[in-house]
Design an enzyme around this catalytic site. Structure first.
Site, PDB file in Angstrom:
ATOM      1  N   SER A 137     -29.144  -1.304 -16.710  1.00 54.90           N
ATOM      2  CA  SER A 137     -29.693  -2.253 -17.681  1.00 54.90           C
ATOM      3  C   SER A 137     -30.076  -1.517 -18.959  1.00 54.90           C
ATOM      4  CB  SER A 137     -30.949  -2.929 -17.135  1.00 54.90           C
ATOM      5  OG  SER A 137     -31.618  -3.636 -18.167  1.00 54.90           O
ATOM      6  N   TYR A 150     -39.041  -2.584 -13.202  1.00 55.81           N
ATOM      7  CA  TYR A 150     -37.583  -2.761 -13.283  1.00 55.81           C
ATOM      8  C   TYR A 150     -36.971  -1.761 -14.270  1.00 55.81           C
ATOM      9  CZ  TYR A 150     -33.189  -5.237 -14.419  1.00 55.81           C
ATOM     10  OH  TYR A 150     -31.874  -5.568 -14.646  1.00 55.81           O
TER      11      TYR A 150
HETATM   12  N1  LIG Z   1     -28.216 -10.892 -15.585  1.00 56.50           N
HETATM   13  C1  LIG Z   1     -28.635 -10.089 -16.548  1.00 56.50           C
HETATM   14  O1  LIG Z   1     -28.991 -10.506 -17.654  1.00 56.50           O
HETATM   15  C2  LIG Z   1     -28.659  -8.609 -16.324  1.00 56.50           C
HETATM   16  C3  LIG Z   1     -28.934  -7.792 -17.405  1.00 56.50           C
HETATM   17  C4  LIG Z   1     -28.965  -6.407 -17.218  1.00 56.50           C
HETATM   18  C5  LIG Z   1     -28.743  -5.905 -15.964  1.00 56.50           C
HETATM   19  N2  LIG Z   1     -28.485  -6.721 -14.913  1.00 56.50           N
HETATM   20  C6  LIG Z   1     -28.269  -6.101 -13.602  1.00 56.50           C
HETATM   21  O2  LIG Z   1     -27.001  -6.478 -13.105  1.00 56.50           O
HETATM   22  C7  LIG Z   1     -27.032  -6.507 -11.671  1.00 56.50           C
HETATM   23  C8  LIG Z   1     -26.500  -7.852 -11.200  1.00 56.50           C
HETATM   24  O3  LIG Z   1     -27.262  -8.893 -11.788  1.00 56.50           O
HETATM   25  P1  LIG Z   1     -26.890 -10.440 -11.617  1.00 56.50           P
HETATM   26  O4  LIG Z   1     -27.281 -11.118 -12.860  1.00 56.50           O
HETATM   27  O5  LIG Z   1     -25.511 -10.573 -11.091  1.00 56.50           O
HETATM   28  O6  LIG Z   1     -27.952 -10.850 -10.494  1.00 56.50           O
HETATM   29  P2  LIG Z   1     -27.887 -11.996  -9.376  1.00 56.50           P
HETATM   30  O7  LIG Z   1     -26.873 -13.024  -9.670  1.00 56.50           O
HETATM   31  O8  LIG Z   1     -29.308 -12.415  -9.174  1.00 56.50           O
HETATM   32  O9  LIG Z   1     -27.398 -11.174  -8.082  1.00 56.50           O
HETATM   33  C9  LIG Z   1     -28.245 -10.306  -7.435  1.00 56.50           C
HETATM   34  C10 LIG Z   1     -27.507  -9.659  -6.290  1.00 56.50           C
HETATM   35  O10 LIG Z   1     -28.385  -8.775  -5.605  1.00 56.50           O
HETATM   36  C11 LIG Z   1     -28.337  -9.068  -4.200  1.00 56.50           C
HETATM   37  N3  LIG Z   1     -29.603  -8.774  -3.567  1.00 56.50           N
HETATM   38  C12 LIG Z   1     -30.831  -9.258  -3.884  1.00 56.50           C
HETATM   39  N4  LIG Z   1     -31.752  -8.754  -3.024  1.00 56.50           N
HETATM   40  C13 LIG Z   1     -31.099  -7.937  -2.155  1.00 56.50           C
HETATM   41  C14 LIG Z   1     -31.471  -7.126  -1.050  1.00 56.50           C
HETATM   42  N5  LIG Z   1     -32.737  -7.039  -0.628  1.00 56.50           N
HETATM   43  N6  LIG Z   1     -30.515  -6.429  -0.392  1.00 56.50           N
HETATM   44  C15 LIG Z   1     -29.230  -6.487  -0.797  1.00 56.50           C
HETATM   45  N7  LIG Z   1     -28.792  -7.211  -1.841  1.00 56.50           N
HETATM   46  C16 LIG Z   1     -29.718  -7.936  -2.512  1.00 56.50           C
HETATM   47  C17 LIG Z   1     -28.025 -10.553  -4.140  1.00 56.50           C
HETATM   48  O11 LIG Z   1     -27.513 -10.893  -2.855  1.00 56.50           O
HETATM   49  P3  LIG Z   1     -27.644 -12.406  -2.230  1.00 56.50           P
HETATM   50  O12 LIG Z   1     -27.500 -13.363  -3.381  1.00 56.50           O
HETATM   51  O13 LIG Z   1     -26.525 -12.480  -1.260  1.00 56.50           O
HETATM   52  O14 LIG Z   1     -28.976 -12.469  -1.591  1.00 56.50           O
HETATM   53  C18 LIG Z   1     -26.984 -10.660  -5.248  1.00 56.50           C
HETATM   54  O15 LIG Z   1     -25.718 -10.254  -4.769  1.00 56.50           O
HETATM   55  C19 LIG Z   1     -28.479  -6.245 -11.283  1.00 56.50           C
HETATM   56  O16 LIG Z   1     -28.661  -4.907 -10.927  1.00 56.50           O
HETATM   57  C20 LIG Z   1     -29.240  -6.548 -12.547  1.00 56.50           C
HETATM   58  O17 LIG Z   1     -30.429  -5.825 -12.593  1.00 56.50           O
HETATM   59  C21 LIG Z   1     -28.435  -8.063 -15.063  1.00 56.50           C
END
Ligand SMILES: NC(=O)c1ccc[n+]([C@@H]2O[C@H](COP(=O)([O-])OP(=O)(O)OC[C@H]3O[C@@H](n4cnc5c(N)ncnc54)[C@H](OP(=O)(O)O)[C@@H]3O)[C@@H](O)[C@H]2O)c1
Length: 242
Positions: A137, A150
């Site tokens: 991030s 975070y």
């Molecule tokens: N969205 C943004 O704006 C943004 C910005 C910067 C960085 N990021 C980073 O990008 C990555 C993906 O983000 P996203 O937006 O795709 O998030 P998301 O849609 O909320 O997906 C989160 C993922 O993490 C998994 N997860 C959550 N708790 C878990 C646990 N205890 N054990 C194993 N897996 C777990 C979820 O699995 P289930 O759904 O199957 O439970 C899901 O596959 C993250 O690292 C996030 O910090 C996101």
């Protein structure tokens, strides 16, 4: 033989799009999820139907529980790349962040991924072309109020990639971080429309990223031609913050 990648968090918004892009590029995939069983089953069925000559396996695992890590690793056969796209955030003042929340952030983003890298290194080294990619991030570089824990673990992912890259470079393994700014995903649904509009005004590109604009860079790092780039954090943020 097809190349195989493990996507941790393939059920997430970014992970799903990474899976689609890699499948299109010919990869076989281990699709990891935690709670979103229906979503991962649908993704597996979609990919299997579209790319019948590739393999798509599903793995369920809680990334805060170390106990079953060996079991998870034993279920993996060929792994040429691992993408860490799982993540959670906790929103609030650091003074109110609990020990349990800090522990969970640490385990999910850093501790378990590090332990998984140790276990997967022999497989990743097999073809002299292994790839480790963290979806980090921009907050890991710039820090954010209200998301101090975070930001800390995201910065730690970059620090880990920087150091570990040096240890495994001679094995042909690269370790990098794709660090998004704000992406249009579920993670940002908690914000009001007004807050999102304010955020857009802060971003030089005047909009949030589409998940595919993140997946593009993840896939680019998996290309054999990207083998000389390692230990880097690439900020994909529309010019925002970093
Ligand atoms: N969205 C943004 O704006 C943004 C910005 C910067 C960085 N990021 C980073 O990008 C990555 C993906 O983000 P996203 O937006 O795709 O998030 P998301 O849609 O909320 O997906 C989160 C993922 O993490 C998994 N997860 C959550 N708790 C878990 C646990 N205890 N054990 C194993 N897996 C777990 C979820 O699995 P289930 O759904 O199957 O439970 C899901 O596959 C993250 O690292 C996030 O910090 C996101």
């Amino acid at each position: 033989m097809h190349q195989s990648a493990l996507i941790i968090g393939a059920s997430g918004d970014i992970g799903t799009v990474v899976a689609r892009r890699l499948a299109k590029a010919g990869w076989s995939l281990y699709l990891h999820y935690f709670h979103s069983e229906q979503r991962i089953s649908q993704l597996q069925a979609e990919l299997q139907q579209t790319y019948p000559k590739q393999d798509f396996f599903v793995l369920q695992y809680d990334l805060t529980v170390e106990a079953h890590l060996d079991e998870l690793t034993e279920r993996l056969f060929q792994v040429d790349a691992v993408i860490f796209a799982a993540g959670i955030t906790t929103y609030g003042l650091f003074s109110e962040t609990t020990s349990q929340q800090i522990e969970q952030l640490w385990e999910m983003h850093i501790k378990l991924p590090m332990l998984l890298c140790q276990r997967l290194a022999p497989k990743l080294a097999k073809n002299q072309c292994g790839r480790i990619v963290f979806v980090g991030s921009v907050y890991g570089g710039s820090g954010s109020a209200m998301e101090v824990g975070y930001s800390t673990v995201k910065g730690a992912q970059s620090a880990f990639a920087n150091a570990y890259a040096k240890e495994v470079a001679s094995l042909g393994i690269t370790v990098n971080v794709i660090a998004p700014g704000a992406v249009d995903t579920q993670m940002n649904q908690q914000f009001s429309t007004a807050a999102k509009e304010n955020l857009k005004m802060e971003i030089p590109a005047s909009r949030l990223a589409r998940p595919d604009e993140i997946a593009y860079w993840v896939a680019a790092l998996l290309d054999p031609a990207a083998g000389y780039l390692t230990g880097q954090t690439i900020y994909v943020s529309g010019g925002w913050r970093k």
